[in-house]
Design an enzyme around this catalytic site. Structure first.
Site, PDB file in Angstrom:
ATOM      1  N   THR A  70     -17.254 147.487  74.573  1.00 52.21           N
ATOM      2  CA  THR A  70     -18.455 148.558  74.831  1.00 52.21           C
ATOM      3  C   THR A  70     -17.727 149.823  74.987  1.00 52.21           C
ATOM      4  OG1 THR A  70     -19.346 149.482  76.664  1.00 52.21           O
ATOM      5  CG2 THR A  70     -18.204 148.358  77.950  1.00 52.21           C
ATOM      6  N   ASP A 130     -13.892 140.981  72.112  1.00 53.11           N
ATOM      7  CA  ASP A 130     -14.620 141.415  73.413  1.00 53.11           C
ATOM      8  C   ASP A 130     -14.289 140.973  74.463  1.00 53.11           C
ATOM      9  OD1 ASP A 130     -16.208 141.900  74.942  1.00 53.11           O
ATOM     10  OD2 ASP A 130     -17.852 141.098  73.851  1.00 53.11           O
ATOM     11  N   SER A 136     -16.875 139.194  76.733  1.00 49.05           N
ATOM     12  CA  SER A 136     -16.750 137.980  76.603  1.00 49.05           C
ATOM     13  C   SER A 136     -16.424 137.154  76.494  1.00 49.05           C
ATOM     14  CB  SER A 136     -17.997 138.379  75.805  1.00 49.05           C
ATOM     15  OG  SER A 136     -17.946 138.577  74.529  1.00 49.05           O
ATOM     16  N   TRP A 142     -17.693 133.651  67.608  1.00 49.29           N
ATOM     17  CA  TRP A 142     -18.762 133.112  66.934  1.00 49.29           C
ATOM     18  C   TRP A 142     -18.726 133.995  65.440  1.00 49.29           C
ATOM     19  CZ3 TRP A 142     -22.231 136.799  65.052  1.00 49.29           C
ATOM     20  CH2 TRP A 142     -22.518 137.160  66.060  1.00 49.29           C
ATOM     21  N   ASP A 152     -13.719 146.626  79.775  1.00 48.93           N
ATOM     22  CA  ASP A 152     -14.385 145.420  78.884  1.00 48.93           C
ATOM     23  C   ASP A 152     -13.558 146.587  77.983  1.00 48.93           C
ATOM     24  OD1 ASP A 152     -16.210 144.583  76.902  1.00 48.93           O
ATOM     25  OD2 ASP A 152     -17.572 144.887  78.740  1.00 48.93           O
ATOM     26  N   TYR A 199     -28.730 138.398  73.069  1.00 51.24           N
ATOM     27  CA  TYR A 199     -29.140 140.064  73.639  1.00 51.24           C
ATOM     28  C   TYR A 199     -30.426 140.655  73.942  1.00 51.24           C
ATOM     29  CZ  TYR A 199     -24.580 138.884  71.507  1.00 51.24           C
ATOM     30  OH  TYR A 199     -22.963 138.017  71.533  1.00 51.24           O
ATOM     31  N   ASN A 222     -17.139 133.386  73.955  1.00 50.72           N
ATOM     32  CA  ASN A 222     -17.002 132.761  73.402  1.00 50.72           C
ATOM     33  C   ASN A 222     -16.686 133.887  71.483  1.00 50.72           C
ATOM     34  OD1 ASN A 222     -19.462 131.996  74.890  1.00 50.72           O
ATOM     35  ND2 ASN A 222     -18.692 129.419  73.776  1.00 50.72           N
TER      36      ASN A 222
END
Ligand SMILES: *[C@@H]1O[C@H](CO)[C@@H](O)[C@H](O)[C@H]1NC(C)=O
Ligand SMILES: *[C@@H]1O[C@H](CO)[C@@H](O)[C@H](O)[C@H]1NC(C)=O
Ligand SMILES: *[C@@H]1O[C@H](CO)[C@@H](O)[C@H](O)[C@H]1NC(C)=O
Length: 396
Positions: A288, A100, A103, A107, A285, A145, A105
């Site tokens: 999406t 992505d 963003s 995880w 991005d 979210y 991070n």
């Protein structure tokens, strides 16, 4: 069995990649979610998750169904379309991840997540005690979210991507996942490819560590996404450079205006020969599928496409007239990047099984555009971290 086949196919693709002449490039095969954008609810879920992502980060106001008030059951598949493999720990624990650029991070779900946490139980989970290279961090992390939130602890471990092995990567182990946001996705977690300034706890993003640890020849990654690809062949993410075989014209580079998102200046947007937007910025991005327009441009586009507004704030297009719709042209760095109706219109199913046509363009109360996979699928995109610039060229 299926998992084994899947792992074998990933391995086979990686093997092909390392055998090619440009062996300094690391090719990560992308799997495309098959039932992509199948329903209208998924389309809405995609919008809502996108609003939440940018709302939280940029203070933008979502303009979704303010009037209705009632919360709508969201489909879990949010049209987060492309995913690929990484592994964490020693020995390696495999994960399928969303890559992505919106963003920063990394995880994954933790083995310690509760048995009631359905989303977590559905995916691979990281078991810290099964990894000899695991280092506890002690800090908590939380990401919100639209349909819930995710929280847990930060940790450090070795992360392998293709044949690159990144040491001391900080990532989140998700212990609590409320809501159903990640229930039915084809990925377990997220690899954020934006900049450190956007990351929770300023954790160094995975690709920055690849650069800092000298694992890639060039501090550049690039996306080639197949719009009509499959789970086996959805395109690829390249770490360490670009692949000139994947695009036709030279790349047009523009400097980033901010290095948090992948944000840059566009010159204009044209529809049917009319300039409908000038001097706006845009964010690229990959997380999406949609395209987001600022409110004024959104209204103009829908009137030019002769969309029929619905009570829920969507604009329906007549499926029979799609071929007659105009091209939408983004002018970036002096070059024209057009999208045809077959790129930006999708046919989606209603709950009753009938289908409607919608454009992939949605709105947010932002002053910038967001170019998702609809754009990046048509235009090969080079994300140049070293020179803080982004490049586009027609995908081959
Ligand atoms: C995690 O790994 C340890 C050590 O291999 C094992 O004993 C434990 O059962 C695993 N936990 C889970 C939840 O899988
Ligand atoms: C990772 O952390 C260990 C322990 O702090 C350190 O010795 C090592 O040099 C680090 N490796 C890299 C590549 O930063
Ligand atoms: C899309 O699918 C068609 C038919 O299967 C194929 O001919 C075409 O090359 C594909 N396009 C891309 C970009 O993969």
């Amino acid at each position: 069995m299926l998992r084994l086949l899947w792992l074998m196919s990933i391995w086979a693709l990686c093997w092909v990649g390392t055998n090619s002449e440009d062996h300094q490039l690391i090719r990560i095969p992308m799997q495309r979610q098959e039932s992509f954008m199948a329903t209208r609810r998924q389309h809405r879920a995609g919008k809502t998750s996108l609003y939440a992502k940018y709302n939280l980060a940029k203070g933008a106001t979502a303009m979704v169904q303010r009037s209705s008030g009632a919360s709508e059951p969201l489909d879990n598949r949010q049209n987060l379309e492309y995913a690929g493999p990484i592994s964490i720990g020693t020995p390696r624990q495999p994960f399928n991840m969303l890559f992505d650029t919106g963003s920063a991070n990394l995880w994954v779900p933790s083995a310690e997540c509760s048995a009631r946490n359905v989303a977590c139980q559905h995916h691979h989970r990281y078991n810290a005690s099964a990894s000899s290279s695991h280092v506890a961090d002690g800090r908590r992390f939380a990401i919100a979210y639209s349909t819930g939130h995710l929280s847990g602890m930060l940790a450090q471990d070795t992360v392998a991507v293709g044949r690159l092995v990144v040491q001391n990567q900080t990532f989140g182990m998700a212990i609590h996942e409320t809501g159903s946001t990640f229930l039915d996705t084809n990925f377990a977690g997220i690899v954020g490819l934006a900049f450190r300034s956007l990351a929770d706890e300023q954790a160094t993003p995975l690709f920055q560590n690849m650069c800092d640890q000298g694992l890639v020849e060039q501090c550049v990654f690039s996306f080639y996404l197949k719009r009509n690809g499959s789970a086996r062949q959805g395109g690829e993410l390249l770490f360490g450079g670009i692949d000139a075989k994947r695009f036709t014209a030279p790349l047009t580079y523009v400097p980033l205006t901010h290095a948090d998102y992948w944000q840059f200046q566009m010159q204009s947007v044209e529809v049917d020969g009319k300039t409908i937007s000038q001097g706006r910025q845009a964010v690229a991005d990959t997380g999406t599928s949609l395209l987001v327009a600022p409110p004024r441009e959104y209204l103009i586009i829908n009137s030019l496409l002769r969309g029929l507004p619905t009570a829920s704030g969507e604009y329906l297009l007549r499926c029979s007239e799609i071929d007659r719709l105009p091209e939408i042209v983004f002018v970036i760095g002096g070059q024209r990047f057009g999208l045809l109706p077959r790129d930006y219109v999708m046919q989606v199913a209603n709950d009753d099984g009938s289908s409607v046509c919608l454009s992939a363009i949605t709105l947010m109360d932002t002053d910038f555009w967001i170019l998702g996979d609809v754009f990046i699928g048509r235009y090969y995109t080079a994300f140049d971290v070293a020179q803080r610039r982004i490049g586009f060229a027609p995908a081959a």
